[in-house]
Design an enzyme around this catalytic site. Structure first.
Site, PDB file in Angstrom:
ATOM      1  N   HIS A 138      23.215  19.159  -8.793  1.00 41.85           N
ATOM      2  CA  HIS A 138      22.440  17.850  -8.324  1.00 41.85           C
ATOM      3  C   HIS A 138      21.559  17.764  -7.378  1.00 41.85           C
ATOM      4  O   HIS A 138      20.809  17.258  -7.405  1.00 41.85           O
ATOM      5  CB  HIS A 138      24.145  18.078  -7.202  1.00 41.85           C
ATOM      6  N   ASP A 262      34.893  22.361 -12.483  1.00 42.48           N
ATOM      7  CA  ASP A 262      36.173  21.422 -12.024  1.00 42.48           C
ATOM      8  C   ASP A 262      36.292  20.660 -12.973  1.00 42.48           C
ATOM      9  O   ASP A 262      37.264  19.234 -12.409  1.00 42.48           O
ATOM     10  CB  ASP A 262      35.251  20.781 -10.858  1.00 42.48           C
TER      11      ASP A 262
END
Ligand code: ZN
Length: 329
Positions: A138, A262
């Site tokens: 990110h 995830d």
């Protein structure tokens, strides 16, 4: 060089393993899901495997300023260092909590892939996995975001091109979240193919299928947004219809994985329903691409994964598959 063992479809590979306990010293704050226990749990799981000692341990050198600035601005690197040294609560956004040790942990996380790359280029290992935190995908050129200080995989792609002379790099990102920072870093760059499978809509909000790169990089971004509730079959279809054909057309000189775990069905931060075993399936497909085009060169960097047991099991399956041994049941 790989050797084929007696069992059908079992190709043993020399797999490098890069980890550093200092990455556990990055503490983003009480109750934060990206916690030191992630690294400890995954490491304990790997150490319990009968094949752990066959991994080639690779020491990490922290990424220096010049390396960080292949992706980030000098100002961002300065601000990251100052925030950690002054023990600010966070850098840029509240979810990127930092402490005094975070800058060194982030430099190690950024350096791990580079250490594996040197061993691969030297012919000492076939592929490698970096068990590092904080994650990276990110992080933007000028900004920390989404638990990430520096964009580890983007830095690695830049270094493979500039220092090791590889021309075409494919980055496959199967973290449940879209890797906005990586996508931005290469959206105008036709030499780096960025492919992402991610829950959509979901954090950070971008990653629509219509985002395919810009200018000279048009077509070098392949987004596979998947709705909440998607599972193994949906991911397998995306691989067969979009990811694998795009990678084969591109014919990379190295395959990099932004390996978040995830999208596992047990993960608290996503609503995708992958099984532990499916991480082995995706790993096999990535290895096959690397074998077809890149002499097996593949480097995998840990991104997310927030259920400790699912993370440890999935990392175990992933690394077993990288090294061509049977994953634990
Ligand atoms: Zn994630």
């Amino acid at each position: 060089m790989t050797t084929t063992c007696a069992r059908e479809l079992c190709t043993k590979r020399r797999t490098g393993f890069a980890a550093d306990r200092q990455c556990a010293l990055h503490r983003p704050g009480p109750g934060h899901p990206e916690r030191p226990e992630r690294l400890e749990s995954a490491l304990a799981g790997l150490r319990a495997q009968p094949w752990f000692d066959e991994l080639v341990t690779v020491a990490i050198t922290p990424a220096d300023r010049e390396t960080l600035e292949t992706v980030h601005s000098p100002r961002h690197v300065n601000r990251a260092r100052e925030a950690c040294e002054s023990e600010a609560a966070y850098l840029d956004v509240p979810d990127v909590g930092v402490c005094a040790d975070s800058f060194e942990a982030a430099r190690l996380a950024a350096g791990a892939g580079l250490a594996l790359a040197e061993k691969i280029i030297a012919g000492e290992i076939d592929n490698g996995f970096a068990l590092v935190r904080p994650p990276g995908h990110h992080a933007e050129r000028e900004m920390a975001l989404g638990f990430c200080l520096f964009n580890n995989v983007a830095i690695l792609a830049r270094v493979l091109r500039s220092r090791h002379g590889l021309e075409k790099i494919a980055i496959l990102d199967w973290d449940v979240h879209y890797g906005n920072g990586t996508a931005h870093a290469f959206e105008r760059d036709p030499s780096v193919l960025y492919l992402s499978l991610h829950q959509y809509p979901h954090y950070p909000g971008t990653g629509a299928a219509s985002e395919t790169g810009e200018g000279p990089g048009l077509g070098a971004t392949v987004n596979c947004p998947l709705p909440a509730g998607s599972g193994n079959e949906d991911y397998e279809r995306a691989f067969r219809e979009r990811v694998l054909p795009a990678m084969d057309r591109f014919a990379p000189d190295a395959v990099l994985l932004s390996a978040g775990f995830d999208a596992h069905r047990a993960d608290p931060l996503g609503d995708i329903r992958l099984s532990t075993e499916f991480y082995g399936w995706m790993t096999e497909r990535a290895l096959e691409v690397a074998d077809r085009h890149a002499e097996g060169r593949l480097i995998s960097l840990l991104e997310g994964g927030y259920d400790l047991a699912a993370l440890a099991d999935s990392v175990g399956t992933h690394v077993a598959t990288l090294s061509g041994v049977e994953p634990a049941k």
